[in-house]
Design a protein around this motif. Structure first.
Motif, short mmCIF file in Angstrom:
data_model
loop_
_atom_site.label_atom_id
_atom_site.label_comp_id
_atom_site.label_asym_id
_atom_site.label_seq_id
_atom_site.Cartn_x
_atom_site.Cartn_y
_atom_site.Cartn_z
N VAL A 116 -32.00 45.73 32.24
CA VAL A 116 -30.65 45.71 32.82
C VAL A 116 -30.55 46.68 33.98
O VAL A 116 -30.02 46.35 35.06
CB VAL A 116 -29.60 46.05 31.73
CG1 VAL A 116 -28.21 46.20 32.36
CG2 VAL A 116 -29.58 44.96 30.66
N LEU A 117 -31.06 47.89 33.79
CA LEU A 117 -31.00 48.88 34.87
C LEU A 117 -31.90 48.47 36.03
O LEU A 117 -31.55 48.68 37.20
CB LEU A 117 -31.42 50.26 34.34
CG LEU A 117 -30.50 50.88 33.29
CD1 LEU A 117 -31.03 52.25 32.87
CD2 LEU A 117 -29.07 51.00 33.80
N GLY A 118 -33.04 47.89 35.71
CA GLY A 118 -33.94 47.45 36.77
C GLY A 118 -33.33 46.36 37.63
O GLY A 118 -33.46 46.36 38.86
N GLU A 119 -32.65 45.42 37.00
CA GLU A 119 -31.99 44.35 37.75
C GLU A 119 -30.90 44.92 38.64
O GLU A 119 -30.75 44.52 39.80
CB GLU A 119 -31.40 43.32 36.78
CG GLU A 119 -30.74 42.15 37.48
CD GLU A 119 -30.24 41.09 36.50
OE1 GLU A 119 -29.61 40.12 36.97
OE2 GLU A 119 -30.47 41.25 35.29
N ALA A 120 -30.13 45.88 38.10
CA ALA A 120 -29.07 46.49 38.90
C ALA A 120 -29.63 47.25 40.09
O ALA A 120 -29.03 47.27 41.17
CB ALA A 120 -28.24 47.44 38.03
N ALA A 121 -30.81 47.86 39.89
CA ALA A 121 -31.42 48.65 40.96
C ALA A 121 -32.20 47.80 41.95
O ALA A 121 -32.63 48.29 42.99
CB ALA A 121 -32.34 49.71 40.36
N GLY A 122 -32.38 46.51 41.62
CA GLY A 122 -33.12 45.62 42.51
C GLY A 122 -34.62 45.73 42.38
O GLY A 122 -35.37 45.47 43.34
N LEU A 123 -35.11 46.09 41.18
CA LEU A 123 -36.56 46.17 40.95
C LEU A 123 -37.15 44.78 40.88
O LEU A 123 -36.43 43.78 40.75
CB LEU A 123 -36.84 46.92 39.65
CG LEU A 123 -36.57 48.42 39.65
CD1 LEU A 123 -36.93 49.01 38.29
CD2 LEU A 123 -37.37 49.12 40.73
N PRO A 124 -38.49 44.67 40.92
CA PRO A 124 -39.14 43.37 40.76
C PRO A 124 -38.82 42.77 39.40
O PRO A 124 -38.12 43.38 38.58
CB PRO A 124 -40.63 43.71 40.88
CG PRO A 124 -40.68 44.99 41.62
CD PRO A 124 -39.44 45.74 41.21
N SER A 125 -39.38 41.61 39.13
CA SER A 125 -39.13 40.90 37.88
C SER A 125 -39.19 41.84 36.69
O SER A 125 -40.13 42.62 36.54
CB SER A 125 -40.17 39.79 37.69
OG SER A 125 -40.07 39.23 36.40
N ALA A 126 -38.17 41.76 35.83
CA ALA A 126 -38.10 42.66 34.69
C ALA A 126 -39.29 42.49 33.76
O ALA A 126 -39.64 43.40 33.02
CB ALA A 126 -36.80 42.40 33.91
N SER A 127 -39.95 41.33 33.81
CA SER A 127 -41.10 41.13 32.93
C SER A 127 -42.20 42.12 33.22
O SER A 127 -43.00 42.47 32.35
CB SER A 127 -41.63 39.70 33.08
OG SER A 127 -42.10 39.48 34.41
N LEU A 128 -42.26 42.62 34.47
CA LEU A 128 -43.29 43.59 34.82
C LEU A 128 -43.09 44.89 34.06
O LEU A 128 -44.06 45.62 33.81
CB LEU A 128 -43.26 43.87 36.32
CG LEU A 128 -43.66 42.73 37.24
CD1 LEU A 128 -43.47 43.15 38.69
CD2 LEU A 128 -45.11 42.33 37.00
N LEU A 129 -41.86 45.19 33.69
CA LEU A 129 -41.58 46.43 32.99
C LEU A 129 -42.10 46.42 31.57
O LEU A 129 -42.18 47.44 30.92
CB LEU A 129 -40.08 46.71 32.98
CG LEU A 129 -39.46 46.98 34.35
CD1 LEU A 129 -37.95 47.05 34.23
CD2 LEU A 129 -40.00 48.24 34.96
N ARG A 130 -42.48 45.23 31.08
CA ARG A 130 -43.01 45.14 29.72
C ARG A 130 -44.49 45.48 29.66
O ARG A 130 -45.04 45.73 28.60
CB ARG A 130 -42.82 43.73 29.17
CG ARG A 130 -41.38 43.31 28.96
CD ARG A 130 -41.35 42.02 28.14
NE ARG A 130 -40.00 41.58 27.89
CZ ARG A 130 -39.39 40.66 28.61
NH1 ARG A 130 -40.00 40.11 29.63
NH2 ARG A 130 -38.17 40.28 28.31
N SER A 131 -45.17 45.44 30.79
CA SER A 131 -46.62 45.63 30.79
C SER A 131 -46.99 47.07 30.53
O SER A 131 -46.22 47.99 30.76
CB SER A 131 -47.20 45.19 32.13
OG SER A 131 -46.82 46.07 33.15
N MET A 132 -48.22 47.27 30.04
CA MET A 132 -48.70 48.62 29.80
C MET A 132 -48.91 49.37 31.10
O MET A 132 -48.99 50.58 31.14
CB MET A 132 -50.01 48.58 29.01
CG MET A 132 -49.80 48.21 27.56
SD MET A 132 -48.65 49.33 26.73
CE MET A 132 -49.61 50.83 26.70
#
Length: 308
Positions: free
Chosen positions: A265-281
């Motif tokens: 949610v915070l990543g989307e608000a900040a305009g980060l790349p696809s949130a799925s990337l945040l799941r990776s190690m």
């Protein structure tokens, strides 16, 4: 220990970055690989304390296996003899930046900066939780902000999911960020970290905590009994962020979002790349060009029990 001292035949101590009751952190040169590192050495007065030696070793093992872009990296662990005393040490990535606590001394952050920082802390916590580790001390002083991204540091009092604080009734952690279930003596769990992250986000967005509490007793009571004040109106802040922060501060752990959801949610608000990337190690390194650290003549590193 002195400047110029060589540890393990390769780490040459240069300057003290911080010291506290548990450890002393040095900036050092790795003569083998030709890079700067941070060396945290157990304080001499704790040399004979097996519990403190266990904690620093546990921290090193926990962080070493995380291998996440938003978690400060551990390179090495060992023991050294100094004036007849056996001291444990851990060699970490040298982080050149400012703590979030330092940044907040000037007041609240622009909401896009706050959400960018929070998304990366959430990603770090998601990786830790996935590995069964609860940080237990999420707070602005343990978040390093650099020109290349955010690093979560100080896993010195981290614990496995389900652990308790042990005998004696002494709570482990920082009173201002203790989750209600921890105050009540419950076991640590991922939601414990999410609560602290919610408080940190509230502070970063509003410039103050969601309640008036100036003493330790008032803080502890607020966690358990006080209803958090809603975030003040912040022009441009997505309503999803305000709702998320409120959910993070829920009194019941089951009512809080996961760290992964927080990062998304915070990543989307900040305009980060696809949130799925945040799941990776290996989460993406996010450049914080808008909040490039102010040079202060030396880097700042906050480690377990150390105040720079």
């Amino acid at each position: 220990m002195n400047r110029g001292q060589l540890i393990a035949g390769r780490y040459r101590l240069q300057e003290v970055l911080g010291r506290g009751g548990m450890a002393v952190v040095w900036r050092a040169d790795d003569d083998v690989l030709g890079r700067q590192v941070a060396v945290k050495v157990l304080s001499a007065n704790l040399a004979g304390d097996p519990e403190q030696q266990r904690l620093i070793r546990t921290e090193a093992r926990a962080v070493a296996r995380l291998r996440h872009a938003n978690v400060v990296a551990v390179h090495d662990y060992g023991e050294l003899i100094d004036e007849g005393r056996t001291l444990s040490y851990v060699v970490m990535e040298f982080v050149d930046g400012r703590t979030l606590a330092d940044m907040l001394t000037a007041g609240r952050l622009p909401w896009k900066v706050a959400t960018l920082v929070g998304a990366q802390v959430g990603a770090a916590l998601a990786a830790a939780h996935r590995d069964g580790i609860v940080h237990r001390d999420v707070k602005p002083a343990n978040v390093m902000v650099t020109s290349a991204g955010v690093k979560l540091v100080d896993f010195g009092i981290s614990a496995t999911v389900g652990a308790t604080d042990g005998d004696g009734g002494m709570l482990v952690g920082t009173p201002a960020y203790l989750a209600p279930e921890r105050v009540r003596g419950g076991p640590v769990r991922p939601a414990t970290d999410v609560y602290a992250l919610g408080l940190m986000m509230y502070l970063a967005l509003a410039g103050r905590m969601p309640w008036d509490a100036s003493t330790v007793t008032q803080m502890v009571k607020a966690h358990v009994y006080a209803k958090p004040a809603p975030l003040p109106a912040i022009p441009g802040l997505p309503s999803a962020v305000a709702r998320l922060v409120a959910r993070c501060l829920a009194k019941k752990p089951a009512d809080r979002p996961s760290a992964i959801e927080v990062s998304e949610v915070l990543g989307e608000a900040a305009g980060l790349p696809s949130a799925s990337l945040l799941r990776s190690m290996s989460a993406p390194t996010v450049t914080l060009a808008a909040v490039r650290p102010r040079r202060t003549g030396r880097a700042v590193l906050i480690a377990a029990g150390v105040v720079a």
